[in-house]
Design an enzyme around this catalytic site. Structure first.
Site, PDB file in Angstrom:
ATOM      1  N   SER A  94       0.639  -1.445  -0.195  1.00 34.40           N
ATOM      2  CA  SER A  94      -0.266  -0.321   0.122  1.00 34.40           C
ATOM      3  C   SER A  94       1.098   1.401   0.290  1.00 34.40           C
ATOM      4  O   SER A  94       1.697   1.274   0.290  1.00 34.40           O
ATOM      5  CB  SER A  94      -1.008  -0.208   1.580  1.00 34.40           C
TER       6      SER A  94
ATOM      7  N   TYR B  95      -2.002  -0.249  10.133  1.00 34.78           N
ATOM      8  CA  TYR B  95      -1.734  -0.835   8.699  1.00 34.78           C
ATOM      9  C   TYR B  95      -0.322  -0.238   8.610  1.00 34.78           C
ATOM     10  O   TYR B  95       0.090  -1.045   7.558  1.00 34.78           O
ATOM     11  CB  TYR B  95      -2.885  -0.131   8.458  1.00 34.78           C
TER      12      TYR B  95
ATOM     13  N   LYS C 259       2.816  -2.685   6.402  1.00 35.58           N
ATOM     14  CA  LYS C 259       3.217  -2.356   4.977  1.00 35.58           C
ATOM     15  C   LYS C 259       4.366  -2.169   4.509  1.00 35.58           C
ATOM     16  O   LYS C 259       5.202  -2.312   3.791  1.00 35.58           O
ATOM     17  CB  LYS C 259       1.913  -1.700   4.234  1.00 35.58           C
TER      18      LYS C 259
HETATM   19  P1  NDP Z   1     -11.549  -7.058   1.344  1.00 34.53           P
HETATM   20  O1  NDP Z   1     -11.761  -6.348   2.385  1.00 34.53           O
HETATM   21  O2  NDP Z   1     -12.151  -5.872   0.820  1.00 34.53           O
HETATM   22  O3  NDP Z   1     -11.068  -8.174   1.471  1.00 34.53           O
HETATM   23  C1  NDP Z   1      -9.601  -8.614   1.619  1.00 34.53           C
HETATM   24  C2  NDP Z   1      -9.914 -10.421   1.428  1.00 34.53           C
HETATM   25  O4  NDP Z   1      -9.017 -10.881   2.234  1.00 34.53           O
HETATM   26  C3  NDP Z   1     -10.969 -11.148   1.941  1.00 34.53           C
HETATM   27  O5  NDP Z   1     -11.766 -11.875   1.450  1.00 34.53           O
HETATM   28  C4  NDP Z   1     -11.259 -11.588   3.389  1.00 34.53           C
HETATM   29  O6  NDP Z   1     -12.109 -12.157   3.906  1.00 34.53           O
HETATM   30  C5  NDP Z   1      -9.490 -11.884   3.198  1.00 34.53           C
HETATM   31  N1  NDP Z   1      -9.211 -12.082   4.518  1.00 34.53           N
HETATM   32  C6  NDP Z   1      -8.357 -11.114   5.164  1.00 34.53           C
HETATM   33  N2  NDP Z   1      -7.890 -11.783   6.407  1.00 34.53           N
HETATM   34  C7  NDP Z   1      -7.842 -13.265   6.288  1.00 34.53           C
HETATM   35  C8  NDP Z   1      -7.304 -14.433   6.489  1.00 34.53           C
HETATM   36  N3  NDP Z   1      -7.024 -13.925   8.367  1.00 34.53           N
HETATM   37  N4  NDP Z   1      -7.706 -15.003   6.230  1.00 34.53           N
HETATM   38  C9  NDP Z   1      -7.853 -15.168   5.468  1.00 34.53           C
HETATM   39  N5  NDP Z   1      -8.285 -14.166   4.225  1.00 34.53           N
HETATM   40  C10 NDP Z   1      -8.553 -13.174   4.593  1.00 34.53           C
HETATM   41  O7  NDP Z   1      -9.795  -5.908   0.996  1.00 34.53           O
HETATM   42  P2  NDP Z   1      -9.092  -5.373  -0.262  1.00 34.53           P
HETATM   43  O8  NDP Z   1      -9.322  -5.920  -1.441  1.00 34.53           O
HETATM   44  O9  NDP Z   1      -9.396  -3.925  -0.255  1.00 34.53           O
HETATM   45  O10 NDP Z   1      -7.304  -5.368   0.362  1.00 34.53           O
HETATM   46  C11 NDP Z   1      -6.396  -6.682  -0.326  1.00 34.53           C
HETATM   47  C12 NDP Z   1      -5.492  -6.367  -0.693  1.00 34.53           C
HETATM   48  O11 NDP Z   1      -4.977  -4.692  -0.762  1.00 34.53           O
HETATM   49  C13 NDP Z   1      -5.167  -5.930   1.065  1.00 34.53           C
HETATM   50  O12 NDP Z   1      -3.440  -6.623   1.744  1.00 34.53           O
HETATM   51  C14 NDP Z   1      -4.960  -4.387   1.510  1.00 34.53           C
HETATM   52  O13 NDP Z   1      -4.370  -3.793   2.467  1.00 34.53           O
HETATM   53  C15 NDP Z   1      -4.511  -4.377   0.346  1.00 34.53           C
HETATM   54  N6  NDP Z   1      -5.063  -1.633  -0.136  1.00 34.53           N
HETATM   55  C16 NDP Z   1      -5.882  -1.893  -0.089  1.00 34.53           C
HETATM   56  C17 NDP Z   1      -6.657  -0.546  -0.697  1.00 34.53           C
HETATM   57  C18 NDP Z   1      -7.847  -0.467  -0.501  1.00 34.53           C
HETATM   58  O14 NDP Z   1      -7.752   1.163  -1.116  1.00 34.53           O
HETATM   59  N7  NDP Z   1      -9.214  -1.506  -0.697  1.00 34.53           N
HETATM   60  C19 NDP Z   1      -4.850  -0.506  -0.741  1.00 34.53           C
HETATM   61  C20 NDP Z   1      -3.900  -0.796  -0.586  1.00 34.53           C
HETATM   62  C21 NDP Z   1      -3.495  -2.221  -0.384  1.00 34.53           C
HETATM   63  P3  NDP Z   1     -12.969 -12.023   5.170  1.00 34.53           P
HETATM   64  O15 NDP Z   1     -14.342 -10.775   4.493  1.00 34.53           O
HETATM   65  O16 NDP Z   1     -13.849 -12.932   4.891  1.00 34.53           O
HETATM   66  O17 NDP Z   1     -12.579 -11.743   5.837  1.00 34.53           O
END
Ligand code: NDP
Length: 244
Positions: free
Chosen positions: A136, A149, A153
């Site tokens: 990020s 967070y 990162k």
């Molecule tokens: P979402 O919350 O939309 O999706 C995250 C996914 O990861 C979900 O399916 C969630 O499952 C899964 N997940 C979380 N914790 C676990 C765990 N312990 N074990 C297995 N699966 C897990 O997040 P984003 O798509 O927005 O984010 C994806 C990545 O991108 C992250 O690393 C985030 O930090 C990074 N990012 C996101 C940004 C944003 O603005 N959205 C910006 C920059 C980076 P469940 O819902 O069941 O918990």
């Protein structure tokens, strides 16, 4: 530029929602045998209904021992996307140790855990591989209420560089993508208040946040041979935010 991954096996963590789901779907489209790992069965069921070819795996990456076993049992992986991530918001002075641990466990230690198993398999097979960590802009910018967070990162970016350094001789490349706000459930949680998102948007020269597709395209490029000489890099996706 056509990218195809026929004959390759890919693992995407956090593939149930958001960015990870988009990446997993694109990898199937590009011909990879794609394993979608996430922790909510309903998300995996709906993904499987949408993309019949996908291989769903239910696993909570915060359970390190079980995850190690689950990933070991998957067999050889050529392409790994460490995408699963969470956030917790609070002021630095009030932030709890439990929340700090949870964020570091998923965003940083789980990446170490999974990558170690996958990279060992890649080294044993001797065919190289590509790993992309979803980081990020928060790794290098201070964000209000994001103490854990941002730290998670920043640590992830350091791991990306060390892994690239040590794994290069095995033809394993390791890079990260570092997006700013990307509209997913996580972004809605952290940024839906216009009082927070407005000032952030105002700092972005291109005047818009990131789309899931922007992240997907860069991840696919980094996984592919089209980026064959790129390793240890953090590809910033921020519409020019970092110019200011
Ligand atoms: P979402 O919350 O939309 O999706 C995250 C996914 O990861 C979900 O399916 C969630 O499952 C899964 N997940 C979380 N914790 C676990 C765990 N312990 N074990 C297995 N699966 C897990 O997040 P984003 O798509 O927005 O984010 C994806 C990545 O991108 C992250 O690393 C985030 O930090 C990074 N990012 C996101 C940004 C944003 O603005 N959205 C910006 C920059 C980076 P469940 O819902 O069941 O918990």
């Amino acid at each position: 530029m056509e990218i195809q991954f026929r004959g390759k096996r890919a693992l995407v963590t956090g593939a149930g929602k958001g960015i990870g789901r988009g990446i997993a779907k694109k990898l199937v489209e590009c011909g990879a045998e794609t394993i979608a790992l996430s922790r909510t069965q309903a998300d995996l069921d709906s993904l499987k209904a949408e993309v019949a070819g996908i291989i769903p795996v239910l696993c909570d990456v915060e359970d390190f021992e079980t995850t190690r076993k689950v990933v070991q049992d998957l067999g050889p992986i050529h392409l790994l996307v460490n995408n699963a991530g969470i956030t917790r918001l609070d002021n630095f002075l009030d932030f709890s140790m439990k929340d700090f641990d949870d964020v570091l466990n998923v965003n940083t230690k789980a990446v170490f855990n999974i990558s170690q198993v996958v990279a060992k398999g890649m080294v044993e097979k001797g065919e190289g591989g590509s790993i992309v960590n979803v980081s990020s802009v928060a790794s290098s910018r201070a964000l209000d209420q994001h103490i854990a967070y941002c730290a998670s990162k920043a640590a992830l970016d350091s791991m990306t560089k060390v892994m690239a350094l040590e794994l290069g001789k095995h033809k394993i490349r390791v890079n990260s993508v570092n997006p700013t706000v990307t509209w997913t459930d996580m972004a809605a949680f952290a940024w839906s208040d216009p009082a927070k998102s407005g000032p952030m948007l105002a700092k972005i020269p291109m005047g818009k946040f990131v789309e899931v597709e922007d992240v997907v395209n860069t991840v696919v490029f980094l996984l592919s041979d089209k980026s064959a000489i790129t390793t240890g890099q953090h590809i910033v996706l921020d519409g020019g935010l970092s110019t200011s």
